[in-house]
Design an enzyme around this catalytic site. Structure first.
Site, PDB file in Angstrom:
ATOM      1  N   ASP B  12     -40.446 -44.965  22.990  1.00  0.00           N
ATOM      2  CA  ASP B  12     -39.033 -44.683  22.775  1.00  0.00           C
ATOM      3  C   ASP B  12     -38.752 -43.277  23.285  1.00  0.00           C
ATOM      4  O   ASP B  12     -39.412 -42.315  22.871  1.00  0.00           O
ATOM      5  CB  ASP B  12     -38.688 -44.741  21.277  1.00  0.00           C
ATOM      6  CG  ASP B  12     -38.662 -46.179  20.767  1.00  0.00           C
ATOM      7  OD1 ASP B  12     -38.823 -47.104  21.588  1.00  0.00           O
ATOM      8  OD2 ASP B  12     -38.478 -46.363  19.559  1.00  0.00           O
ATOM      9  N   ASP B 131     -33.385 -59.828  20.508  1.00  0.00           N
ATOM     10  CA  ASP B 131     -33.722 -59.448  19.131  1.00  0.00           C
ATOM     11  C   ASP B 131     -33.309 -60.593  18.219  1.00  0.00           C
ATOM     12  O   ASP B 131     -32.126 -60.947  18.165  1.00  0.00           O
ATOM     13  CB  ASP B 131     -32.984 -58.171  18.725  1.00  0.00           C
ATOM     14  CG  ASP B 131     -33.426 -56.964  19.539  1.00  0.00           C
ATOM     15  OD1 ASP B 131     -34.475 -57.049  20.216  1.00  0.00           O
ATOM     16  OD2 ASP B 131     -32.733 -55.928  19.509  1.00  0.00           O
TER      17      ASP B 131
END
Lengths: 212, 257
Positions: B12, B131
């Protein structure tokens, strides 16, 4: 100093190809170019590419690169990569059928649907697969047989003569991962993304005089 | 030898720095994406995925520079996700040296964007990040729905049908994250992974929930994932990529060494 022309026709990760060549090039000059005269003047030529063959051939025609590429492929060390490999053949089944450069006899075909329905293999063929070297070639020097290279493609090359396959990979069936003849060497995998083995192959290409 | 199952560490990145950093050996700057990518490459990562979590769009440009630097030194495939909304965003990342982009929210808000992207750049570089959350109740047939905004926003879309629609639109790969498992270290939702892998026909990267090496094996053997993505187990030095590959190979999974 050797000058390597990386053919820019608006498709593909040219930066990765250029960086990888510079990384192993030992001072070689890498020119990313769409100018036919620069391709003709270079000591060696790389035809990279990702995407669809229809756009690829349209761009090669629009940029008037077809003749220069045919001439270069007939006269100096020439490396085709992925879509750049498929473009060297006579024909591709992609985009309802596209005539290609005709440098090497053969065609690009879609992986059959049965690969997924019967064998559960995914298309695109994506990831690291082994390449069985078919005989000796200067570009295989120092690379262990059956080394893994990075592939990502939905079409595969079927050369008209089995002897053109300088490397074979199994994905449900055996297909030509490399085709080579004389001063032309073309890979379905991405050497610029295949870590050590790929960099070794590019280093061999930078040193190659085009003879086998 | 056949196609290897891939192990993909995920970083990230916020405004050019790796969030929380990494804690494995030999790292001088735990937040430097270039150095971390180089280490993962040296340790045998098969690909690297960067998720840009930069909030402000003005700072998005820093991600382009990160990709340029990494691609200049690390010669394995790179995927970039986060904030990919336009054809121009994709072109910028590919030109910087990314091999694939992961499209998430933009695919839900405008499904034809995926078709445009695949048409322009080829399916091989278009990853749809999906997701999913389990919505079926105990005893009901299993069902998952697509969520966006880190699992906070429901879409009402059935995850399996959505994956098929995205493949029809040209997605070449699916990055599948279980929002139920993400961050829990309880392992992948292998039923979800298997449902999407069997239905979609394209490679599926399993993500969300890895806590140990058996979870990676389960993702491949039970979930039929083509690749497994993990962050914390690698970042915090619990396991190296080599250990993960040794473990998977010992369970009969083909890996690249």
């Amino acid at each position: 100093m050797t000058v390597i022309a990386v053919v820019d026709y608006g498709m593909g990760n040219l930066r990765s190809v250029r960086k990888a060549l510079e990384h192993v090039g030992n001072g070689a000059v890498v020119e990313v170019t769409s100018a036919p005269e620069r391709i003709l003047r270079a000591d060696r030529v790389v035809l990279p590419g990702v995407g669809a063959i229809g756009d690829c051939m349209n761009e090669l025609h629009r940029l008037e690169l077809v003749e220069a590429l045919r001439e270069a492929a007939g006269s100096k060390p020439f490396l085709g990569v992925c879509l750049g490999m498929q473009a060297l053949l006579d024909f591709s089944e992609e985009n309802q059928g596209v005539d290609c450069l005709g440098v090497l006899p053969g065609k690009a075909r879609r992986f059959p649907a049965e690969l997924t329905t019967d064998a559960g293999l995914k298309v695109p063929h994506m990831g690291w697969n082994g390449v069985l070297q078919q005989g000796r070639h200067p570009l295989w020097r120092g690379i262990a047989d059956n080394s893994r290279f990075y592939f990502v493609h939905s079409y595969y090359v079927e050369p008209a003569e089995a002897a053109l396959a300088a490397g074979v990979t199994r994905y449900g069936f055996d297909f030509a991962a490399v085709v080579a003849r004389g001063n032309v060497f073309a890979t379905q995998f991405h050497p610029e993304k295949s870590q050590r083995a790929g960099l070794d192959l590019l280093a061999n290409f930078v040193r190659w005089d085009g003879s086998v | 030898m056949s196609l290897a199952k891939r192990i993909i560490p995920c970083l990230d990145v916020d405004n050019g720095r790796v969030v929380k950093g990494v804690q494995f050996v030999d790292i001088r700057d735990a937040g430097d994406p270039v150095e971390i990518a180089r280490q993962y490459d040296a340790h045998g990562a098969d690909e690297i995925t960067f998720l840009d979590i930069t909030a402000s769009s003005q700072e998005r440009e820093t991600m382009v520079h990160v990709v340029e630097q990494v691609a200049g030194e690390v010669f394995i495939p790179l995927t970039v996700g986060g904030g990919i909304r336009t054809v121009a965003d994709i072109r910028r990342m590919l030109n910087a040296g990314a091999d694939k982009v992961a499209i998430n929210t933009a695919a839900v808000s405008r499904p034809e964007f995926v078709a445009e992207a695949a048409e322009r750049f080829g399916s091989q570089c278009i990853v749809v990040a999906l997701d999913a959350k389990r919505v079926s109740k105990e005893g009901e047939p299993l069902r998952w729905e697509v969520f966006t905004h880190g699992g906070r926003r429901e879409t009402g879309l059935d995850a399996v049908a959505w994956s098929q629609r995205m493949v029809a639109n040209g997605a070449g790969e699916i990055l599948l994250t279980s929002m139920d498992r993400d961050g829990t270290k309880q392992g992948f939702d292998v039923e979800l992974t298997r449902a999407i892998s069997d239905a979609s026909g394209v490679p599926v990267i399993a993500s969300g929930g890895v806590g140990n090496l058996q979870h990676l094996v389960d993702g491949v053997q039970l979930g039929r994932a083509d690749a497994v993505l993990a962050a914390s187990i690698f970042h915090f030095g619990e396991y190296t990529i080599e250990e993960a590959k040794d473990y998977m190979a010992a369970q009969g999974i083909e890996v690249r060494r």
